[in-house]
Design a protein around this motif. Structure first.
Motif, PDB file in Angstrom:
ATOM      1  N   ILE A 196       0.832  -1.204   0.000  1.00 25.40           N
ATOM      2  CA  ILE A 196       0.000   0.000   0.000  1.00 25.40           C
ATOM      3  C   ILE A 196       0.867   1.255   0.000  1.00 25.40           C
ATOM      4  CG2 ILE A 196      -1.614   1.376   1.380  1.00 25.40           C
ATOM      5  CD1 ILE A 196      -2.852  -1.291   2.314  1.00 25.40           C
ATOM      6  N   THR A 197       1.890   1.267   0.850  1.00 27.08           N
ATOM      7  CA  THR A 197       2.766   2.432   0.967  1.00 27.08           C
ATOM      8  C   THR A 197       3.477   2.731  -0.344  1.00 27.08           C
ATOM      9  OG1 THR A 197       3.123   2.021   3.329  1.00 27.08           O
ATOM     10  CG2 THR A 197       4.732   3.422   2.211  1.00 27.08           C
ATOM     11  N   VAL A 198       4.042   1.708  -0.965  1.00 24.63           N
ATOM     12  CA  VAL A 198       4.764   1.896  -2.226  1.00 24.63           C
ATOM     13  C   VAL A 198       3.824   2.356  -3.332  1.00 24.63           C
ATOM     14  CG1 VAL A 198       6.073   0.733  -4.044  1.00 24.63           C
ATOM     15  CG2 VAL A 198       6.598   0.256  -1.647  1.00 24.63           C
ATOM     16  N   VAL A 199       2.661   1.725  -3.432  1.00 19.25           N
ATOM     17  CA  VAL A 199       1.690   2.081  -4.478  1.00 19.25           C
ATOM     18  C   VAL A 199       1.215   3.522  -4.305  1.00 19.25           C
ATOM     19  CG1 VAL A 199      -0.634   1.631  -5.363  1.00 19.25           C
ATOM     20  CG2 VAL A 199       0.921  -0.279  -4.921  1.00 19.25           C
ATOM     21  N   VAL A 200       0.895   3.910  -3.078  1.00 20.20           N
ATOM     22  CA  VAL A 200       0.422   5.277  -2.822  1.00 20.20           C
ATOM     23  C   VAL A 200       1.525   6.293  -3.110  1.00 20.20           C
ATOM     24  CG1 VAL A 200      -0.364   6.890  -1.041  1.00 20.20           C
ATOM     25  CG2 VAL A 200      -1.347   4.596  -1.165  1.00 20.20           C
ATOM     26  N   CYS A 201       2.752   5.971  -2.725  1.00 22.73           N
ATOM     27  CA  CYS A 201       3.877   6.878  -3.000  1.00 22.73           C
ATOM     28  C   CYS A 201       4.079   7.073  -4.499  1.00 22.73           C
ATOM     29  CB  CYS A 201       5.160   6.334  -2.368  1.00 22.73           C
ATOM     30  SG  CYS A 201       5.270   6.585  -0.580  1.00 22.73           S
ATOM     31  N   ILE A 202       3.977   5.984  -5.257  1.00 24.89           N
ATOM     32  CA  ILE A 202       4.114   6.073  -6.714  1.00 24.89           C
ATOM     33  C   ILE A 202       2.987   6.917  -7.298  1.00 24.89           C
ATOM     34  CG2 ILE A 202       4.000   4.756  -8.871  1.00 24.89           C
ATOM     35  CD1 ILE A 202       5.430   2.469  -7.417  1.00 24.89           C
ATOM     36  N   ALA A 203       1.766   6.696  -6.793  1.00 27.71           N
ATOM     37  CA  ALA A 203       0.614   7.457  -7.277  1.00 27.71           C
ATOM     38  C   ALA A 203       0.781   8.949  -6.981  1.00 27.71           C
ATOM     39  CB  ALA A 203      -0.668   6.934  -6.636  1.00 27.71           C
ATOM     40  N   LEU A 204       1.255   9.277  -5.786  1.00 24.56           N
ATOM     41  CA  LEU A 204       1.410  10.679  -5.402  1.00 24.56           C
ATOM     42  C   LEU A 204       2.479  11.390  -6.226  1.00 24.56           C
ATOM     43  CD1 LEU A 204       1.233  10.432  -1.496  1.00 24.56           C
ATOM     44  CD2 LEU A 204      -0.520  11.326  -3.038  1.00 24.56           C
ATOM     45  N   ILE A 205       3.626  10.726  -6.412  1.00 19.26           N
ATOM     46  CA  ILE A 205       4.727  11.369  -7.127  1.00 19.26           C
ATOM     47  C   ILE A 205       4.471  11.423  -8.633  1.00 19.26           C
ATOM     48  CG2 ILE A 205       6.202   9.381  -7.620  1.00 19.26           C
ATOM     49  CD1 ILE A 205       8.578  11.087  -6.602  1.00 19.26           C
ATOM     50  N   SER A 206       3.457  10.687  -9.076  1.00 17.83           N
ATOM     51  CA  SER A 206       3.099  10.716 -10.496  1.00 17.83           C
ATOM     52  C   SER A 206       2.257  11.932 -10.851  1.00 17.83           C
ATOM     53  CB  SER A 206       2.337   9.433 -10.876  1.00 17.83           C
ATOM     54  OG  SER A 206       3.156   8.291 -10.696  1.00 17.83           O
ATOM     55  N   VAL A 207       1.728  12.618  -9.831  1.00 21.56           N
ATOM     56  CA  VAL A 207       0.944  13.846 -10.053  1.00 21.56           C
ATOM     57  C   VAL A 207       1.917  15.019 -10.034  1.00 21.56           C
ATOM     58  CG1 VAL A 207      -0.903  15.312  -9.180  1.00 21.56           C
ATOM     59  CG2 VAL A 207      -1.057  12.817  -8.931  1.00 21.56           C
ATOM     60  N   LYS A 208       1.983  15.769 -11.123  1.00 17.10           N
ATOM     61  CA  LYS A 208       3.032  16.789 -11.296  1.00 17.10           C
ATOM     62  C   LYS A 208       3.164  17.780 -10.132  1.00 17.10           C
ATOM     63  CE  LYS A 208       5.053  19.769 -14.826  1.00 17.10           C
ATOM     64  NZ  LYS A 208       4.925  20.310 -16.201  1.00 17.10           N
ATOM     65  N   PRO A 209       2.069  18.403  -9.660  1.00 16.11           N
ATOM     66  CA  PRO A 209       2.220  19.359  -8.538  1.00 16.11           C
ATOM     67  C   PRO A 209       2.746  18.683  -7.272  1.00 16.11           C
ATOM     68  CG  PRO A 209       0.119  19.659  -9.648  1.00 16.11           C
ATOM     69  CD  PRO A 209       0.696  18.379 -10.151  1.00 16.11           C
ATOM     70  N   LEU A 210       2.274  17.452  -7.014  1.00 14.95           N
ATOM     71  CA  LEU A 210       2.728  16.712  -5.835  1.00 14.95           C
ATOM     72  C   LEU A 210       4.169  16.250  -6.010  1.00 14.95           C
ATOM     73  CD1 LEU A 210      -0.425  14.555  -4.979  1.00 14.95           C
ATOM     74  CD2 LEU A 210       0.407  16.613  -3.816  1.00 14.95           C
ATOM     75  N   ARG A 211       4.548  15.958  -7.249  1.00 15.41           N
ATOM     76  CA  ARG A 211       5.923  15.548  -7.524  1.00 15.41           C
ATOM     77  C   ARG A 211       6.894  16.663  -7.129  1.00 15.41           C
ATOM     78  NH1 ARG A 211       7.981  11.741 -10.928  1.00 15.41           N
ATOM     79  NH2 ARG A 211      10.152  11.999 -11.560  1.00 15.41           N
ATOM     80  N   LYS A 212       6.582  17.883  -7.519  1.00 11.41           N
ATOM     81  CA  LYS A 212       7.429  19.028  -7.153  1.00 11.41           C
ATOM     82  C   LYS A 212       7.521  19.173  -5.645  1.00 11.41           C
ATOM     83  CE  LYS A 212       7.518  22.894  -9.181  1.00 11.41           C
ATOM     84  NZ  LYS A 212       7.161  24.245  -9.697  1.00 11.41           N
ATOM     85  N   TYR A 213       6.408  18.920  -4.972  1.00 10.75           N
ATOM     86  CA  TYR A 213       6.345  19.045  -3.521  1.00 10.75           C
ATOM     87  C   TYR A 213       7.190  17.952  -2.847  1.00 10.75           C
ATOM     88  CZ  TYR A 213       4.401  19.127   1.205  1.00 10.75           C
ATOM     89  OH  TYR A 213       4.269  19.175   2.571  1.00 10.75           O
ATOM     90  N   ILE A 214       7.028  16.711  -3.303  1.00 10.84           N
ATOM     91  CA  ILE A 214       7.723  15.580  -2.696  1.00 10.84           C
ATOM     92  C   ILE A 214       9.224  15.651  -2.964  1.00 10.84           C
ATOM     93  CG2 ILE A 214       8.007  13.057  -2.742  1.00 10.84           C
ATOM     94  CD1 ILE A 214       4.967  12.909  -3.345  1.00 10.84           C
ATOM     95  N   VAL A 215       9.580  15.976  -4.193  1.00 13.22           N
ATOM     96  CA  VAL A 215      11.005  16.071  -4.559  1.00 13.22           C
ATOM     97  C   VAL A 215      11.641  17.302  -3.936  1.00 13.22           C
ATOM     98  CG1 VAL A 215      12.608  16.256  -6.503  1.00 13.22           C
ATOM     99  CG2 VAL A 215      10.624  14.753  -6.677  1.00 13.22           C
TER     100      VAL A 215
END
Length: 219
Positions: A196-215
């Protein structure tokens, strides 16, 4: 808002979010352990967003909150206390708190260990999240083996009273049985939590605005 204040605020918000998600149980196993609504993700994100060092600190704070919740919501701590052997009981309680809470939740902040080592951020976060969850499993495994191993025979006799349980009891005994017990007991909820953790993390970082936030590209 300066960068330090922003960092502290972000950390506080994500730890609070993780706490909320961790008490939302998706499935509770009949013999203990539960699968949450991605309760580890916020701390994993913190470890990747800032650094493993900051992630460990954030995970440590998260672990203290989890210990308080665990102490009030379960009988785990009370079950460790034996008035006939108070000294040993205190050691067991301290060791359980250290392994099942302090270590288990602090290591979630190590999710950023592959950042800048793996060029693709999605892959780096996915691998880092998987490793962080595995580190948590190891902490629980050690606790289950060292502190709860005496329940192994009961577990396979009463809880898993089937051909599989009987087969385990025929093949293993003593410390070997305790190891198998801890792997199965803790793996039964930690494997789904990891996925669940890995799948959710992949889903979140795949969204461009969230990707900028996470990175942390905005920093």
């Amino acid at each position: 808002m300066n960068s330090k204040t922003k960092k502290l605020t972000t950390t506080g918000v994500l730890i609070a979010l993780g706490t909320i998600l961790s008490v939302i149980v998706v499935y509770k196993l009949p013999y203990g352990g539960s699968i949450t609504l991605a309760g580890m993700v916020p701390v994993v994100v913190l470890g990747y967003k800032y650094s493993p060092k900051w992630g460990l600190l954030s995970g440590f704070v998260f672990s203290l909150i989890q210990a308080i919740i665990g102490a009030t919501a379960s009988q785990a701590f009370a079950g460790m206390y034996d008035p006939n052997n108070a000294a040993k009981s205190v050691i067991n309680i301290v060791l359980m708190a250290f392994l099942d809470y302090v270590v288990a939740y602090s290591v979630l902040g190590l999710s950023g260990i592959f950042k800048n080592r793996i060029k693709n951020d999605t892959a780096a976060l996915a691998v880092g999240a998987g490793c962080a969850c595995f580190f948590r499993f190891v902490a629980h495994f050690l606790s289950g083996w060292i502190l709860w191993g005496s329940y192994a025979e009961w577990f396979f006799t009463e809880t898993m009273n089937n051909d599989f349980g009987k087969g385990i009891l025929e093949k293993y005994s003593g410390q070997g049985l305790a190891v198998i017990y801890s792997i199965i007991y803790n793996g039964s909820y930690m494997l789904p939590e990891l996925i669940i953790t890995v799948v959710v993390c992949i889903a979140l970082i795949s969204v461009k605005p969230l990707r900028k936030y996470i990175v942390n590209e905005e920093a």
